[in-house]
Design a protein around this motif. Structure first.
Motif, short mmCIF file in Angstrom:
data_model
loop_
_atom_site.label_atom_id
_atom_site.label_comp_id
_atom_site.label_asym_id
_atom_site.label_seq_id
_atom_site.Cartn_x
_atom_site.Cartn_y
_atom_site.Cartn_z
N LYS A 102 9.81 -49.22 -22.99
CA LYS A 102 10.81 -48.17 -22.79
C LYS A 102 10.14 -46.81 -22.65
O LYS A 102 10.49 -46.00 -21.78
CB LYS A 102 11.79 -48.16 -23.96
CG LYS A 102 12.90 -47.14 -23.82
CD LYS A 102 13.87 -47.20 -25.00
CE LYS A 102 14.97 -46.17 -24.85
NZ LYS A 102 15.91 -46.22 -26.01
N SER A 103 9.16 -46.54 -23.51
CA SER A 103 8.46 -45.26 -23.48
C SER A 103 7.68 -45.10 -22.18
O SER A 103 7.71 -44.05 -21.54
CB SER A 103 7.53 -45.17 -24.68
OG SER A 103 6.79 -43.97 -24.64
N ARG A 104 6.96 -46.15 -21.79
CA ARG A 104 6.18 -46.10 -20.55
C ARG A 104 7.10 -45.95 -19.33
O ARG A 104 6.79 -45.22 -18.39
CB ARG A 104 5.34 -47.36 -20.40
CG ARG A 104 4.05 -47.35 -21.23
CD ARG A 104 3.24 -48.61 -20.98
NE ARG A 104 1.93 -48.52 -21.58
CZ ARG A 104 0.86 -48.00 -20.99
NH1 ARG A 104 0.98 -47.51 -19.77
NH2 ARG A 104 -0.29 -47.96 -21.61
N SER A 105 8.23 -46.66 -19.37
CA SER A 105 9.17 -46.59 -18.25
C SER A 105 9.73 -45.18 -18.10
O SER A 105 9.87 -44.67 -16.98
CB SER A 105 10.30 -47.60 -18.48
OG SER A 105 11.21 -47.55 -17.42
N ALA A 106 10.06 -44.54 -19.23
CA ALA A 106 10.60 -43.18 -19.19
C ALA A 106 9.56 -42.20 -18.65
O ALA A 106 9.87 -41.32 -17.84
CB ALA A 106 11.05 -42.75 -20.58
N ARG A 107 8.29 -42.36 -19.11
CA ARG A 107 7.22 -41.48 -18.61
C ARG A 107 6.99 -41.69 -17.12
O ARG A 107 6.77 -40.74 -16.38
CB ARG A 107 5.93 -41.72 -19.40
CG ARG A 107 5.97 -41.26 -20.83
CD ARG A 107 4.56 -41.10 -21.40
NE ARG A 107 3.80 -42.34 -21.32
CZ ARG A 107 3.78 -43.27 -22.28
NH1 ARG A 107 4.50 -43.10 -23.38
NH2 ARG A 107 3.04 -44.35 -22.14
N GLN A 150 9.63 -51.20 -27.27
CA GLN A 150 9.55 -49.75 -27.45
C GLN A 150 8.48 -49.16 -26.54
O GLN A 150 8.67 -48.09 -25.95
CB GLN A 150 9.25 -49.42 -28.92
CG GLN A 150 10.43 -49.66 -29.85
CD GLN A 150 10.08 -49.46 -31.31
OE1 GLN A 150 8.91 -49.55 -31.71
NE2 GLN A 150 11.10 -49.18 -32.13
N GLU A 151 7.35 -49.87 -26.45
CA GLU A 151 6.26 -49.41 -25.57
C GLU A 151 6.72 -49.42 -24.11
O GLU A 151 6.47 -48.48 -23.36
CB GLU A 151 5.03 -50.30 -25.74
CG GLU A 151 3.87 -49.84 -24.87
CD GLU A 151 2.67 -50.78 -24.92
OE1 GLU A 151 1.73 -50.58 -24.11
OE2 GLU A 151 2.68 -51.72 -25.75
#
Length: 561
Positions: free
Chosen positions: A239-244, A236-237
């Motif tokens: 995925k979130s970092r990748s999106a940002r 989840q971390e």
């Protein structure tokens, strides 16, 4: 060395007889201007002899490593002092480098070691390594096996219990039958009550067994979930970092236009059908060329792009040949960047114009067969309404049903069948679906084949980033099969007959041009080969069972080339 004292600007001598174009190149359909050809030849000469970088274009069998061809672009520009020259760019990276002297720089350098992308990429890589380490721990594999085994044992135990219960139930039933004739009323009542209690107890035992087995499975699932929780959290971390990070990268791609206006890639694509930028948007050669020209006060005059190296497995790309800019990634971006420039009109918007009458070669009460001219649509397009279908709707106002049984590419000429009523359409459509209709196309290929006949079997799908081009795709493509036979060879051109077994979009064109097919494009193929006076592909023969007369009919129409 490709670079000069002027950096990315390469002076270009112009002959007194050479005139500059009045309008800038329409990048999605063009014939290269002579000055672009001169610049491209100079760049090609450099690529053949350079020692500035090591990249395997797939042209030298002695080189090791992954073979990757690349698109290069040249733009003719004029300085504020009036000096004429050109700038050059490549799409993506070369030799894992974004910066090569003599070529314009990227709009955003993802390879900058001190930049935020590389730092965030390193963090994402560490997260990935942690995830892989946790996924490979023996305890996790054991927990997965234990859960699977517990589930299997639960099913087996339950099945065994039910099977035994069924057998006991049959025994109780038989005892009741026997008791009817062997026991008195009192003993029979006692036996029946005993059997009833056994049946109730069996149901109770089944209930508690199910609870126990479910609890065992739940315990095994909870143990596995406990081990998976840190992995899930890390994913989840990531995925979130990748999106940002992706959003942050997109914000760096800010494109200028001739008016001096700036727009980032997110804003450019939010009004498109995609709604968001596709992968590698802004990394193609064309946006790099425009950006450098605007930033350095260079006036764009003309542009051309060519492919250098081996063709990808999916696409049709020929070494050294000019190609238009890609539509999926570049069309929205260049649509913004060319604002303020005097650009050639889009020839596609005026294509498909046919002012003559359609040639009908056969007609009866049930159907007609016509000869479609080249560069004329079978059905209406987004901007062009005139087509075979609209002409037939006007010609046959009382007809029922869909009319057309099949289509031909706009650039392909030849035979088309039109059904005048729904019954005829259904009957003929069944023949097309069952592939009993015999079709033959004639084409002229731009080269000489080694084989004289054969079968091509390459699955096809649309190129989502470059419609209407088609890709060869083993994973998602639809089966496409073509038989062929060579008719004649003359002037280094091959006349050939195609017998399509399937009917995919651009099937014959891709099967001819792709390196896994005939590796020889059709003459005049502006998508997969080189532009000429027309596409030399013609549907010259059709044969099928007449839906009313129930006899085999055949039609032919000679190719106009």
């Amino acid at each position: 060395m490709f670079y000069t004292e002027n950096g990315c600007f390469h002076p270009l001598a112009i002959k007194p007889s050479e005139s500059l174009p009045e309008q800038f190149t329409f990048p999605f359909y063009y014939t290269p201007h002579p000055l672009c050809i001169v610049a491209a030849e100079e760049l090609k000469t450099y690529l053949k002899t350079q020692t500035d970088f090591e990249h395997n274009f797939g042209l030298d069998n002695t080189k090791e490593g992954l073979e990757i061809g690349k698109m290069f672009g040249v733009m003719i520009v004029k300085t504020v002092e009036g000096q004429l020259g050109y700038i050059a760019a490549f799409s993506g990276k070369i030799a894992e480098r974004n910066h090569i002297e003599g070529f314009v720089p990227p709009i955003f350098d993802t390879l900058d070691k001190n930049g935020f992308y590389k730092q965030n990429e390193a963090h994402l890589n560490r997260l990935t390594a942690q995830i892989e380490s946790l996924e490979q721990q023996p305890a996790l594999e054991k927990a997965k096996i234990d859960l699977k085994q517990t589930q299997l044992e639960s099913v087996k135990t339950l099945d065994d219990f039910k099977r035994n219960s069924k057998a006991e139930k049959l025994k109780r039933k038989q005892r009741r039958i026997d008791a009817e004739n062997q026991l008195n009323a009192t003993d029979k009542a006692l036996l029946f009550e005993t059997l009833k209690q056994q049946s109730i107890q069996n149901n109770i035992d089944l209930k508690y067994l199910k609870l126990k087995l479910a609890d065992n499975v739940k315990t095994a699932e909870a143990h596995l979930a406990e081990l998976l929780q840190p992995i899930k959290k890390l994913k989840q971390e990531r995925k979130s970092r990748s999106a940002r990070l992706q959003k942050q990268i997109h914000e760096q791609y800010r494109f200028l236009n001739a008016k001096g206006e700036t727009k980032d890639v997110i804003a450019i694509f939010e009004t498109t059908d995609l709604g968001q930028p596709p992968a590698a948007a802004g990394e193609c050669a064309a946006p790099k060329l425009f950006q450098y020209a605007y930033e350095n006060k260079l006036k764009p005059i003309a542009m051309a792009e060519f492919w250098w190296g081996i063709s990808p497995n999916t696409e049709v790309r020929r070494h050294g040949q000019f190609y238009p800019s890609c539509r999926g990634r570049c069309e929205p971006i260049l649509g913004h960047m060319m604002q303020g420039l005097n650009v050639e009109p889009n020839p596609i918007e005026t294509a498909g114009v046919f002012k003559g009458e359609l040639e009908i070669i056969y007609e009866d009460d049930a159907l007609l067969v016509l000869n479609k001219p080249h560069e004329f649509l079978s059905v209406p397009g987004k901007t062009i309404k005139d087509s075979v279908l609209t002409r037939m709707q006007a010609y046959l106002p009382d007809a029922t049903g869909p009319l057309l049984l099949h289509r031909l590419d706009m650039s392909t000429s030849g035979l088309l069948v039109v059904a005048k009523n729904e019954r005829t359409h259904k009957h003929l459509q069944k023949q097309f679906i069952n592939r009993t209709v015999k079709k033959r196309y004639v084409a002229v290929l731009d080269g000489v084949l080694e084989a004289t006949e054969g079968i091509i079997d390459l699955p096809l799908r649309v190129d989502l980033n470059n419609r209407p081009r088609q890709l060869v795709c083993d994973e998602h493509g639809k089966k496409a099969t073509t038989k062929y036979e060579v008719v004649a060879v003359k002037d280094n051109k091959t006349r050939i007959h195609f017998y399509p077994i399937s009917g995919r979009t651009h099937q014959l064109r891709v099967h001819a041009a792709h390196r896994k097919g005939l590796n020889t494009p059709i003459v005049g193929d502006d998508l997969y080969g080189r532009l000429a006076n027309r596409l030399h592909l013609h549907a010259e023969y059709l044969s099928f069972e007449h839906p009313i007369e129930r006899k085999w009919v055949s039609f032919s129409c000679d190719a106009p080339f």
